[in-house]
Enzyme design. Structure first.
Site, PDB file in Angstrom:
ATOM      1  N   LYS A  95      -4.676 -16.377  -0.583  1.00 43.21           N
ATOM      2  CA  LYS A  95      -4.200 -15.121  -0.009  1.00 43.21           C
ATOM      3  C   LYS A  95      -3.383 -14.352  -1.037  1.00 43.21           C
ATOM      4  O   LYS A  95      -2.592 -14.930  -1.786  1.00 43.21           O
ATOM      5  CB  LYS A  95      -3.311 -15.410   1.217  1.00 43.21           C
ATOM      6  CG  LYS A  95      -4.060 -16.032   2.389  1.00 43.21           C
ATOM      7  CD  LYS A  95      -4.942 -15.029   3.119  1.00 43.21           C
ATOM      8  CE  LYS A  95      -5.726 -15.657   4.255  1.00 43.21           C
ATOM      9  NZ  LYS A  95      -4.882 -16.026   5.383  1.00 43.21           N
ATOM     10  N   GLN A 101      -2.585 -30.162   6.386  1.00 39.48           N
ATOM     11  CA  GLN A 101      -3.794 -29.357   6.257  1.00 39.48           C
ATOM     12  C   GLN A 101      -4.054 -29.224   4.760  1.00 39.48           C
ATOM     13  O   GLN A 101      -3.174 -29.477   3.948  1.00 39.48           O
ATOM     14  CB  GLN A 101      -3.570 -27.976   6.875  1.00 39.48           C
ATOM     15  CG  GLN A 101      -2.371 -27.275   6.266  1.00 39.48           C
ATOM     16  CD  GLN A 101      -1.846 -26.152   7.125  1.00 39.48           C
ATOM     17  OE1 GLN A 101      -2.140 -26.064   8.306  1.00 39.48           O
ATOM     18  NE2 GLN A 101      -1.058 -25.295   6.533  1.00 39.48           N
ATOM     19  N   ASP A 153      -8.804 -20.226   3.790  1.00 43.54           N
ATOM     20  CA  ASP A 153      -8.062 -20.934   2.747  1.00 43.54           C
ATOM     21  C   ASP A 153      -7.543 -22.293   3.226  1.00 43.54           C
ATOM     22  O   ASP A 153      -6.878 -23.003   2.479  1.00 43.54           O
ATOM     23  CB  ASP A 153      -6.892 -20.072   2.249  1.00 43.54           C
ATOM     24  CG  ASP A 153      -5.936 -19.693   3.363  1.00 43.54           C
ATOM     25  OD1 ASP A 153      -6.381 -19.637   4.541  1.00 43.54           O
ATOM     26  OD2 ASP A 153      -4.741 -19.462   3.083  1.00 43.54           O
ATOM     27  N   ASP A 191       5.073 -28.929  10.091  1.00 46.12           N
ATOM     28  CA  ASP A 191       4.383 -27.669  10.336  1.00 46.12           C
ATOM     29  C   ASP A 191       3.363 -27.827  11.462  1.00 46.12           C
ATOM     30  O   ASP A 191       2.524 -28.730  11.414  1.00 46.12           O
ATOM     31  CB  ASP A 191       3.674 -27.279   9.026  1.00 46.12           C
ATOM     32  CG  ASP A 191       3.164 -25.856   9.050  1.00 46.12           C
ATOM     33  OD1 ASP A 191       3.999 -24.939   9.004  1.00 46.12           O
ATOM     34  OD2 ASP A 191       1.930 -25.677   9.119  1.00 46.12           O
ATOM     35  N   ASN A 192       3.453 -26.958  12.469  1.00 42.82           N
ATOM     36  CA  ASN A 192       2.451 -26.927  13.553  1.00 42.82           C
ATOM     37  C   ASN A 192       2.037 -28.308  14.076  1.00 42.82           C
ATOM     38  O   ASN A 192       0.840 -28.620  14.124  1.00 42.82           O
ATOM     39  CB  ASN A 192       1.185 -26.219  13.051  1.00 42.82           C
ATOM     40  CG  ASN A 192       1.337 -24.717  13.100  1.00 42.82           C
ATOM     41  OD1 ASN A 192       2.036 -24.185  13.960  1.00 42.82           O
ATOM     42  ND2 ASN A 192       0.683 -24.029  12.189  1.00 42.82           N
ATOM     43  N   GLU A 204       7.988 -28.014  14.262  1.00 46.92           N
ATOM     44  CA  GLU A 204       7.787 -26.565  14.357  1.00 46.92           C
ATOM     45  C   GLU A 204       6.661 -26.310  15.350  1.00 46.92           C
ATOM     46  O   GLU A 204       5.548 -25.986  14.985  1.00 46.92           O
ATOM     47  CB  GLU A 204       7.429 -25.983  12.973  1.00 46.92           C
ATOM     48  CG  GLU A 204       7.393 -24.466  12.981  1.00 46.92           C
ATOM     49  CD  GLU A 204       6.107 -23.883  12.401  1.00 46.92           C
ATOM     50  OE1 GLU A 204       6.136 -22.699  12.021  1.00 46.92           O
ATOM     51  OE2 GLU A 204       5.063 -24.576  12.340  1.00 46.92           O
ATOM     52  N   LYS A 261       6.008 -15.629   1.687  1.00 42.48           N
ATOM     53  CA  LYS A 261       4.942 -16.613   1.829  1.00 42.48           C
ATOM     54  C   LYS A 261       3.850 -16.401   0.778  1.00 42.48           C
ATOM     55  O   LYS A 261       3.134 -17.333   0.417  1.00 42.48           O
ATOM     56  CB  LYS A 261       4.316 -16.530   3.235  1.00 42.48           C
ATOM     57  CG  LYS A 261       5.223 -17.060   4.335  1.00 42.48           C
ATOM     58  CD  LYS A 261       4.490 -17.220   5.661  1.00 42.48           C
ATOM     59  CE  LYS A 261       4.262 -15.885   6.332  1.00 42.48           C
ATOM     60  NZ  LYS A 261       3.729 -16.025   7.707  1.00 42.48           N
ATOM     61  N   TYR A 262       3.701 -15.133   0.332  1.00 39.31           N
ATOM     62  CA  TYR A 262       2.583 -14.821  -0.575  1.00 39.31           C
ATOM     63  C   TYR A 262       3.033 -14.336  -1.943  1.00 39.31           C
ATOM     64  O   TYR A 262       2.206 -13.984  -2.771  1.00 39.31           O
ATOM     65  CB  TYR A 262       1.670 -13.766   0.073  1.00 39.31           C
ATOM     66  CG  TYR A 262       1.342 -14.097   1.503  1.00 39.31           C
ATOM     67  CD1 TYR A 262       0.454 -15.142   1.791  1.00 39.31           C
ATOM     68  CD2 TYR A 262       1.940 -13.421   2.559  1.00 39.31           C
ATOM     69  CE1 TYR A 262       0.165 -15.485   3.109  1.00 39.31           C
ATOM     70  CE2 TYR A 262       1.655 -13.747   3.870  1.00 39.31           C
ATOM     71  CZ  TYR A 262       0.775 -14.775   4.147  1.00 39.31           C
ATOM     72  OH  TYR A 262       0.498 -15.113   5.442  1.00 39.31           O
TER      73      TYR A 262
END
Lengths: 716, 716
Positions: free
Chosen positions: B270, B330, B365, B401-402, B430, B542-543
């Site tokens: 990204k 992930q 991604d 995360d998630n 989270e 984040k990017y």
């Protein structure tokens, strides 16, 4: 770490793909059965938790007595409460159980994704291939035959080829027939079942609804013999008592409950008014069971023979009533068991049998049983056989004396044992003990229970108590039966309030819960206590024969007859879960509603689960539970709890809950007097003169044009 | 029916003499552990039910990790609540369990009866013989020795004989030494143990109390480099980030949580502002984990080496802080696992690996892991080994995360597996998902969790939400950590409210619960969203690399430093179960108390058990849980939730709960400003100007003579 370790979770359970929790109905995590009545729809609820966004599916598995396999009812998801619901009908008496299965609905998950991608105009070639793989896998698991062939054809179509258009493939994906075949043949790899089965006990309707009448058979001499007072009245027989049954039936009672009918002990027999000494002609307390004529399966000879008893039961049955017996597990010192099985009692170190005591009080006319004696098996079976004996003589209802003084484990065993063969038998607990113990007996199996009703006389305490009984998890396992009085309980409220108080208590008992009862003499407003502040009756029938003229002046027979008739006519008075209390501006007036339609509440712990109103009010369950009665209207009750004074004021009708508009007129028809009034809005006026009328029992009639009501004469 | 049948109850359980129910603490009937902090007193409660009037006795059996046998704590009866209580201290990290045993206290039952009969002047010869038999029986069960001899002597004395007076025998019955011997050697025949063991998990204090600071290491360049804006700022290293740690420590933070530090995927990387395309120099999202340099156990080379990381951790530790890592299961398409274990991912029918999607959205991604793949064992172990790798590098806290997109069973297994060897590891979920799923993760083992705090901004919704978190059964297993913002969540309240809103949210986060956190930039009141209504930041870190001057004008560093200091100083802000809300006449002002002493509440289902105030307030537990702090005073907090306007009005101090008399003056000392006021009675005035002060954080000081207060100058 081995594969085996990874197949177990932290707590040693096997790995579960889906978490199934907060399942209702259940009592103490399924340790005890929830109670239902035959014909009820059981509304099941559960939370399902899984990771990700897949579509879930679930079903309730349930079975009743004699079922060889599980029946299935799909669970449906309610988005607002994030909870799943289903229901099933319990159409047989006895022990049911249910559990829950959940799985990922792979077909629905695939179709949902495909649908969205199609709508977004994306390339769905890979989605169709994924679907083809799924369908082919299901086909390969299916038995040889048409379904399998059809699935294989669909898979091929989904896979496409030179001659198959994308439209045709998409059309195939959404084909309803394919969907049905997938649902039928899909074997979910993540099928997860709740780890335990949840019991439900199903009783006959009398377990919930009935009017009880308690009497001492020995007092039931014919009215003409009662006219002249007699210090030594004649001991009545079952035939005498049977002659009195038509009167009781005409008052509208359903159950005739008899004080113990067995031979009465002679040793330390109590005299009149609980005297420690007795005259030779004193009849004694029938709860001191057993003498040389027999024990719990014998009949006091003065009452007649077992044949006379059978006839009495038959007469009651012909009049539409059933007979309930007292089950009092204790013995007089003269009971045959004392000689035959002294080891069933408590043997003191001095060699004597221990009589009942609550130090320093002694009850020398009674020996308690030692339920944990070495011959526990023999004793428990003997106690069970007493029940079987009377069941064989047509008795299906037992009022159990002081169950809280016998082991919980005994009750759980004996009730289950009897009900396996006779699921229509009702056990009614006389457990005047602490709340937790009273409730525990209900959990252990008692069908219904006495309550603290006699001691709840003010409007505030009545409301609090009945909200606890009907609007808390207690409602899943505890059914109260509201006796207005008993041979042991003459409440001060009746002593001081006289006839108006009796009428108030009758109306409350008969409308707050569907089961209620009176002990004979109540209809005559008998209220002379043994002494100041005593709850015992003077000249208590427990220790002497007490003939009565049941038509004596001042009786409230008309009230009883009318109330019982209304109860039979109006289904809303036969339900347990439809009571709600509403504001009365006068604190002496208690105002409540018995609703025709109520949302299905699912009790989780101490609080209700989120209630999916949409589901509940539209469900077949709701319709089935409500709509069968002769009358489906709501009933509103306003009772003046002050028997000494006129009380008046405004009550607040819950018109929104009842679906009545703010300006819509509605008719309230007093089922006790026949009078009708047109009300409008929430706030309406009532005036209650205890000398005339203890309360209103209003049937609410909707959709009335006010003009018609205004013109109509007083209805009846 | 056989003996075996009678030995089983209706439900197949063996016969129980005593019913033990409603045991607390337990979560879902013991399916999940309740959570406690090391050093806590666990307050146990239970209902015991038995027939009759015998005296009961009971104890809690408990054990911690490494215990070879049960420890015992006697349960004591509270008459008012008809419930039994005990407590024990959990002094080791890890998994504890407890259960309950109850029995009939035959000695106490006998002595109580004897005492009453003696008092009533009755003949107690038989009672003494009964006692002698009981004592002799116990003696015969006791091992040979002094105790047995003594018991036998007592039995003989109780039995009496020609030369033994009745007084002497009675004296023997009440002998304290005899009582002690009986208690020691009595083996109750009806000993009943609860059918299951109830788990408790014990964490270190940081699981409950801590201030968190989230940062992206790659943005942490030195302040002097930040001065001039640069389209392509330098990629910072761990050494740069370590240089910034003293600033964070001086603000008073306890935990430094790092966005993922691993190599970042290149495929479909990204670009800035979540663009689907990226420039060659775009750094990408660190949550797209893995490239040719490695995966979850590797470090992004631009940040440095593992040795640099170790040094960073050590620097933090030296500053009194710990480092938390992100655990995001992930993979980017370039992750080594994709080549090594393609079977760990979802393989589509077309042969490709499935990327993350929520149709019609695609996240190309990212590849999700297939936790139920055939090589589940290998995958789960690899995920576990990632954690072990970082634990070996000194990381004991993981922000996950998630977690709600991975199987519940995986979490239950991996958290348990890690914590067996490392009970000090903290897992922070989270899980921004539906409430039931969020709570379920907490039950499954997560130590703490993100909450809906960022979306609760009004006084009413804040009150409702925090009452649910702290005053419901949720408090037994769910610990919220109140992040004010995250790289994903810039709430509209901050966007619209600006600096005053940031100060309000900081104060709420730091006082409502003991754990809270900010994501860097919060101290600079960064609040430019990616677009109208978006919760994403514009130019999100984040990017891209986002260097900051943390001392830029408008910062709220002073607020943060002061708040964190107060939190460390005042124990009441470090507890979870002492929050209560109180009336504020101005609906924009939220008013609450963090109490120094609270009754011990036992959660049963959805409602608290009866609370025996007498027991709770006098217990050692209460003292232990309260009195250790530097300050033991109550704290009252009044916050103006309206960042745009001055709000003023009266708040109602719960003086009765606080033991303050109606006319007694008390000092409220604002810990934020140092100002002091003397208040009297419940109703007191506050005025909050958001431009000046977001709220009051009042320490209440008791026993102040008003004269002293009046004379004293402004304190602090």
């Amino acid at each position: 770490m081995t594969r085996k370790d990874i197949d177990r979770c932290a707590n040693g359970r096997s790995v579960e793909h889906i978490i199934i929790e907060r399942v209702t109905p259940q009592v103490d995590g399924g340790r005890y059965p929830a109670k239902r009545i035959i014909g009820d729809m059981v509304s099941v609820g559960a939370d399902l938790i899984k990771d990700g966004h897949d579509v879930l599916a679930a079903r309730t598995l349930y079975k009743g007595p004699g079922y060889t396999d599980w029946c299935r009812a799909p669970l449906q998801f309610d988005f607002d409460s994030d909870r799943w619901y289903s229901e099933f009908c319990v159409d047989r008496l006895g022990k049911w159980s249910f559990t829950i299965e959940a799985w990922t609905d792979a077909t629905a998950t695939w179709r949902r994704g495909l649908e969205k991608n199609v709508a977004a105009g994306l390339d769905v070639g890979s989605d169709l291939l994924d679907g083809a793989r799924l369908v082919r896998g299901v086909a390969e698991d299916a038995p040889f035959g048409a379904a399998r062939e059809s699935l294989l054809r669909s898979a091929t179509l989904l896979e496409g080829g030179r001659d198959v258009s994308i439209e045709k493939r998409i059309q195939c994906a959404f084909d309803e027939e394919l969907l049905a075949l997938m649902e039928e043949h899909y074997r979910p790899p993540d099928l997860t079942r709740l780890g335990h089965e949840i019991p439900i006990i199903v009783d006959r309707k009398r377990a919930q609804f009935g009017a009880w009448y308690e009497l001492f058979p020995r007092s039931q001499v014919a009215p003409e013999e009662v006219a002249t007072p007699n210090a030594h009245p004649r001991h009545a027989t079952f035939d005498d008592a049977a002659a009195g049954l038509p009167r009781i039936a005409s008052l509208g009672f359903d159950v005739v409950y008899l004080a113990p009918i067995h031979p009465i002990g002679r040793t330390h027999r109590k005299g009149r008014n609980n005297s420690l000494t007795s005259d030779p002609d004193d009849v004694g307390s029938p709860w001191a069971i057993g003498n040389e004529n027999g024990g719990h399966t014998a009949i006091e000879p003065a009452l007649g023979s077992i044949a006379d008893f059978d006839r009495f039961v038959e007469t009651a049955r012909d009049l539409g009533m059933e007979v309930a017996l007292d089950y009092a597990l204790q013995c007089s010192p003269d009971h045959p068991w004392v000689k035959e099985h002294p080891d069933w009692f408590f043997i003191r170190a001095d060699g004597s049998i221990k009589y009942a005591e609550n130090p320093p009080k002694k009850y020398q006319d009674i020996y308690p049983l030692n339920f944990w004696c070495a011959d526990r098996e023999g004793l428990w079976q003997a106690c069970r056989d007493v029940l079987l004996f009377w069941v064989a003589h047509g008795v299906k209802t037992f009022r159990v004396d002081n169950p809280h003084t016998k082991p919980p484990a005994f009750w759980e065993w004996v009730i289950d044992d009897i009900r396996r063969a006779h699921p229509d038998v009702i056990f009614f607990a006389e457990a005047f003990t602490r709340p937790k113990r009273m409730k525990s007996l209900a959990k252990l199996g008692f069908t219904m229970s006495y309550t603290y009703f006699t001691w709840k006389n003010g409007a505030v305490e009545l409301r609090e108590y009945f909200e606890e009984l009907t609007r808390s998890p207690v409602v899943e396992y505890f059914r109260g039966n509201l006796f207005t009085n008993t041979p042991d309980i003459l409440n001060e409220y009746l002593v001081k309030g006289g006839r108006p108080a009796f009428r108030v208590r009758l109306l409350l008992a008969g409308t707050l819960l569907p089961s209620y009862g009176i002990y004979s003499g109540f209809e005559l407003c008998e209220n002379v206590p043994a002494g100041e502040g005593s709850e015992e009756y003077l000249d208590s029938e427990k220790y002497q024969i007490l003939p009565r003229d049941y038509c004596a002046p001042g009786n409230i027979n008309d009230d009883i007859e009318r109330l019982n008739a209304v109860r039979r006519e109006h289904r809303v008075l036969q339900r347990y879960d439809n009571l709600s209390f509403h504001t009365s501006e006068n604190p002496s007036i208690l105002f409540y509603r018995k609703a025709a339609r109520v949302p299905i509440v699912q009790w989780l712990g101490e609080a209700p689960a989120a209630i999916p109103l949409k589901i509940a009010t539209q469900s077949a369950a709701d319709a089935a539970r409500v709509g069968e009665g002769e009358s489906a209207g709501d009933i509103l009750v306003a009772v003046n709890t002050d028997p000494a004074n006129v009380q008046e004021g405004f009550v607040h009708v819950p018109i929104e809950d009842m679906g009545i508009g703010h300006h819509e007129p509605y008719l309230v028809h007093d089922l006790l007097t026949g009078a009708s009034h047109t009300w409008r809005g929430a706030r309406n006026y009532v005036r209650l003169d205890p000398a005339e009328q203890p309360g209103h029992l209003f049937l609410v009639e909707r959709g009335v044009r006010s003009s018609r009501v205004m013109q109509s004469p007083e209805n009846d």
